[in-house]
Design an enzyme around this catalytic site. Structure first.
Site, PDB file in Angstrom:
ATOM      1  N   LEU A  36       0.864  -1.310   0.020  1.00 32.28           N
ATOM      2  CA  LEU A  36      -0.016   0.014  -0.277  1.00 32.28           C
ATOM      3  C   LEU A  36       0.725   1.272  -0.050  1.00 32.28           C
ATOM      4  CD1 LEU A  36      -3.051  -1.002   2.328  1.00 32.28           C
ATOM      5  CD2 LEU A  36      -2.755  -1.071  -0.133  1.00 32.28           C
ATOM      6  N   GLY A  39      -0.222   1.432  -3.818  1.00 28.87           N
ATOM      7  CA  GLY A  39      -1.604   0.585  -4.043  1.00 28.87           C
ATOM      8  C   GLY A  39      -2.679   1.321  -3.293  1.00 28.87           C
ATOM      9  N   ASP A  61       4.952  -5.807   2.528  1.00 29.03           N
ATOM     10  CA  ASP A  61       6.131  -5.328   1.907  1.00 29.03           C
ATOM     11  C   ASP A  61       6.787  -6.480   0.981  1.00 29.03           C
ATOM     12  OD1 ASP A  61       7.861  -2.762   1.811  1.00 29.03           O
ATOM     13  OD2 ASP A  61       9.078  -4.486   1.272  1.00 29.03           O
ATOM     14  N   ALA A  84       4.922  -6.050  -7.959  1.00 27.88           N
ATOM     15  CA  ALA A  84       5.154  -5.264  -7.099  1.00 27.88           C
ATOM     16  C   ALA A  84       6.498  -4.440  -7.450  1.00 27.88           C
ATOM     17  CB  ALA A  84       5.229  -5.836  -5.683  1.00 27.88           C
ATOM     18  N   TYR A 152      15.729   2.548 -12.491  1.00 29.67           N
ATOM     19  CA  TYR A 152      14.648   1.706 -12.762  1.00 29.67           C
ATOM     20  C   TYR A 152      14.793   0.751 -13.685  1.00 29.67           C
ATOM     21  CZ  TYR A 152       9.703   0.663 -14.348  1.00 29.67           C
ATOM     22  OH  TYR A 152       8.851   0.323 -14.643  1.00 29.67           O
ATOM     23  N   LYS A 156      15.051  -3.606 -13.472  1.00 24.68           N
ATOM     24  CA  LYS A 156      14.021  -4.503 -14.174  1.00 24.68           C
ATOM     25  C   LYS A 156      14.765  -5.582 -15.086  1.00 24.68           C
ATOM     26  CE  LYS A 156       9.923  -3.302 -12.637  1.00 24.68           C
ATOM     27  NZ  LYS A 156       8.679  -4.260 -12.378  1.00 24.68           N
ATOM     28  N   ASN A 181       3.775   2.126 -22.719  1.00 21.80           N
ATOM     29  CA  ASN A 181       3.134   3.178 -22.053  1.00 21.80           C
ATOM     30  C   ASN A 181       1.696   2.622 -21.706  1.00 21.80           C
ATOM     31  OD1 ASN A 181       5.689   4.396 -23.203  1.00 21.80           O
ATOM     32  ND2 ASN A 181       4.885   6.126 -22.279  1.00 21.80           N
ATOM     33  N   ARG A 288      12.988  16.887 -22.143  1.00 20.04           N
ATOM     34  CA  ARG A 288      13.256  16.331 -21.100  1.00 20.04           C
ATOM     35  C   ARG A 288      14.336  15.185 -21.155  1.00 20.04           C
ATOM     36  NH1 ARG A 288       8.722  12.758 -18.135  1.00 20.04           N
ATOM     37  NH2 ARG A 288       9.469  11.308 -19.531  1.00 20.04           N
ATOM     38  N   ALA A 289      15.174  15.222 -20.027  1.00 17.58           N
ATOM     39  CA  ALA A 289      16.373  14.627 -20.267  1.00 17.58           C
ATOM     40  C   ALA A 289      16.298  13.050 -20.422  1.00 17.58           C
ATOM     41  CB  ALA A 289      17.480  14.734 -19.079  1.00 17.58           C
TER      42      ALA A 289
HETATM   43  O1  LIG Z   1       3.872  16.711 -18.768  1.00 17.67           O
HETATM   44  C1  LIG Z   1       4.326  16.215 -19.761  1.00 17.67           C
HETATM   45  C2  LIG Z   1       4.559  14.713 -19.100  1.00 17.67           C
HETATM   46  C3  LIG Z   1       5.179  14.013 -20.103  1.00 17.67           C
HETATM   47  N1  LIG Z   1       5.568  14.386 -21.544  1.00 17.67           N
HETATM   48  C4  LIG Z   1       5.974  13.513 -22.367  1.00 17.67           C
HETATM   49  O2  LIG Z   1       5.429  12.576 -22.622  1.00 17.67           O
HETATM   50  C5  LIG Z   1       5.968  11.301 -23.129  1.00 17.67           C
HETATM   51  C6  LIG Z   1       5.660  10.094 -22.154  1.00 17.67           C
HETATM   52  O3  LIG Z   1       6.096  10.243 -20.878  1.00 17.67           O
HETATM   53  P1  LIG Z   1       5.877   9.664 -19.591  1.00 17.67           P
HETATM   54  O4  LIG Z   1       4.104   9.451 -19.698  1.00 17.67           O
HETATM   55  O5  LIG Z   1       6.409  10.313 -18.594  1.00 17.67           O
HETATM   56  O6  LIG Z   1       6.268   8.060 -20.076  1.00 17.67           O
HETATM   57  P2  LIG Z   1       7.582   7.449 -20.328  1.00 17.67           P
HETATM   58  O7  LIG Z   1       8.840   8.488 -20.043  1.00 17.67           O
HETATM   59  O8  LIG Z   1       7.597   7.236 -21.714  1.00 17.67           O
HETATM   60  O9  LIG Z   1       7.919   6.124 -19.460  1.00 17.67           O
HETATM   61  C7  LIG Z   1       6.761   5.414 -19.232  1.00 17.67           C
HETATM   62  O10 LIG Z   1       6.724   4.337 -19.981  1.00 17.67           O
HETATM   63  C8  LIG Z   1       7.643   3.517 -19.691  1.00 17.67           C
HETATM   64  C9  LIG Z   1       7.528   2.514 -20.891  1.00 17.67           C
HETATM   65  O11 LIG Z   1       7.714   2.856 -22.168  1.00 17.67           O
HETATM   66  C10 LIG Z   1       7.848   2.926 -18.357  1.00 17.67           C
HETATM   67  O12 LIG Z   1       9.048   2.189 -18.166  1.00 17.67           O
HETATM   68  C11 LIG Z   1       7.854   4.048 -17.521  1.00 17.67           C
HETATM   69  O13 LIG Z   1       7.926   3.618 -16.403  1.00 17.67           O
HETATM   70  C12 LIG Z   1       6.625   4.953 -17.726  1.00 17.67           C
HETATM   71  O14 LIG Z   1       6.753   6.126 -16.944  1.00 17.67           O
HETATM   72  C13 LIG Z   1       7.384  11.842 -22.939  1.00 17.67           C
HETATM   73  O15 LIG Z   1       7.758  12.060 -24.402  1.00 17.67           O
HETATM   74  C14 LIG Z   1       7.478  12.896 -22.138  1.00 17.67           C
HETATM   75  O16 LIG Z   1       8.567  13.572 -22.401  1.00 17.67           O
HETATM   76  C15 LIG Z   1       5.102  15.764 -21.724  1.00 17.67           C
HETATM   77  O17 LIG Z   1       5.726  16.216 -22.753  1.00 17.67           O
HETATM   78  N2  LIG Z   1       4.617  16.548 -20.806  1.00 17.67           N
END
Ligand SMILES: O=c1ccn([C@@H]2O[C@H](COP(=O)(O)OP(=O)(O)O[C@H]3O[C@H](CO)[C@@H](O)[C@H](O)[C@H]3O)[C@@H](O)[C@H]2O)c(=O)[nH]1
Length: 322
Positions: A36, A39, A61, A84, A152, A156, A181, A288-289
């Site tokens: 939790l 969750g 846990d 988990a 992360y 995995k 995603n 975003r980096a």
């Molecule tokens: O306010 C925002 C948030 C995100 N993004 C963009 O949206 C896309 C998707 O971002 P996000 O939803 O943060 O997902 P990812 O960074 O693609 O990662 C997700 O998807 C991965 C699998 O593809 C998983 O491993 C991660 O845990 C999960 O967070 C990316 O290009 C971000 O730069 C924006 O432009 N604006």
């Protein structure tokens, strides 16, 4: 025949609860454990009411190995679905040790517990983050380069090896499923409560009357924004069922996506349409980096190995949120 009994770790989570729902709908019995930390117990309450079942739930846990071993014995578990985990990519940069402890060490321990107690089936939640930040515009294939760029993704990816060794033991069955995603919901009660991903972030902003933010508009994609493979959480759950029911040996890891890409701009437009909002203002922020321009799944392996293809369109996934 007694139904198969699965231990679902992280079963009060957004993805875990959807898997529980799918398994119960298909006559499997589930025992849920969840710390939790992220969750929600309300998801279990919802599932109990929906199915009219007293689904066993134990707050625990994933690092509480003694408790988990006792539960596996007590409930005579046939298989484990291991969702988990800690899952925030950004946070993993700040707390790498904790991510390796929870995502890698605990998975290793869980497999040892499974082996000691005759559990033969193990399905592991992995991630597209194992591919890191590819600089190609080709869909990722399972046997292609893996170069995770966050603790992360790395935790995995390393955990997958232990799962592979387990399933390669004769008599054992399972796989690692690499989620792309994840979006959508089967019910409002099971919604994603995290605030880390694009769709929940955009929704939150629009609800507060704020403009959504786009990280990078100068990528080499059709509209300049990042492209991802958005897969419905109900399809993720269906993929687990397909893996659990497969009667032939599975590949060690499979992508779970749709094979279709959508850009950040397209996602924002779909959310606007679904909310009937006319707001067109967006904030164009720098990249975003670590974000690759394009990250989509090659979905051929899941189809050939276990007959799995995604069912929900992106429009349906977004509509399910309202
Ligand atoms: O306010 C925002 C948030 C995100 N993004 C963009 O949206 C896309 C998707 O971002 P996000 O939803 O943060 O997902 P990812 O960074 O693609 O990662 C997700 O998807 C991965 C699998 O593809 C998983 O491993 C991660 O845990 C999960 O967070 C990316 O290009 C971000 O730069 C924006 O432009 N604006």
């Amino acid at each position: 025949m007694t139904p198969e009994r699965w231990l679902l770790t992280g079963g009060a989570g957004y993805i875990g609860a959807h898997i529980a729902d799918e398994f119960i709908c298909n006559d499997k019995s589930v025992v849920i454990i969840d710390s939790l930390y992220q969750g929600l117990e309300s998801r279990i309450t919802f599932l109990r009411a929906k199915h009219g079942l007293e689904i066993p739930f134990i707050k625990c846990d994933i690092r509480d190995y003694n408790e988990i071993e006792s539960l596996i014995r007590e409930y005579k578990i046939d298989g484990i679905i291991h969702t988990a985990a800690l899952k925030a990519v950004g946070e993993s940069m700040e707390k790498p040790d904790e991510y390796f402890q929870v995502n890698l060490e605990a998975t290793n321990e869980l497999i040892e517990i499974a082996k000691r107690n005759g559990v033969k089936k193990f399905i592991f939640s992995s991630t597209a983050a194992v591919y890191g930040s590819p600089d190609t515009m080709d869909p990722c294939k399972e046997d292609g380069p893996k170069a995770p760029i966050s603790p992360y993704g790395d935790s995995k990816y390393q955990a997958e090896s232990k799962v592979t060794a387990f399933i390669n033991t004769p008599g054992n069955h399972g796989t690692s499923l690499r989620f792309f995603n994840v979006v959508g919901t089967a019910a409002p009660e099971l919604l994603d409560n995290s605030v880390e991903n694009l769709v929940p972030i955009v929704l939150g902003k629009l609800n507060k009357g704020q403009a959504p933010e786009i990280f990078g508009t100068d990528y080499p994609t059709a509209d300049g924004t990042c492209v991802r493979d958005y897969v419905d959480v109900r399809d993720i759950a269906r993929a687990h069922l397909a893996a659990a029911d497969a009667t032939t040996p599975l590949p060690p890891a499979m992508n779970i996506g749709t094979g279709r890409g959508a850009s950040v701009r397209e996602i924002i437009d779909l959310v606007l349409q679904a909310t009937n909002k006319t707001q067109t203002e967006v904030i164009k922020s720098p990249r975003r980096a670590g974000d690759p321009a394009f990250l989509c799944a090659d979905v051929a392996l899941a189809k050939s190995a276990m007959g799995f293809t995604s069912k929900y369109s992106l429009e349906e996934s977004i509509r399910s949120l309202f």
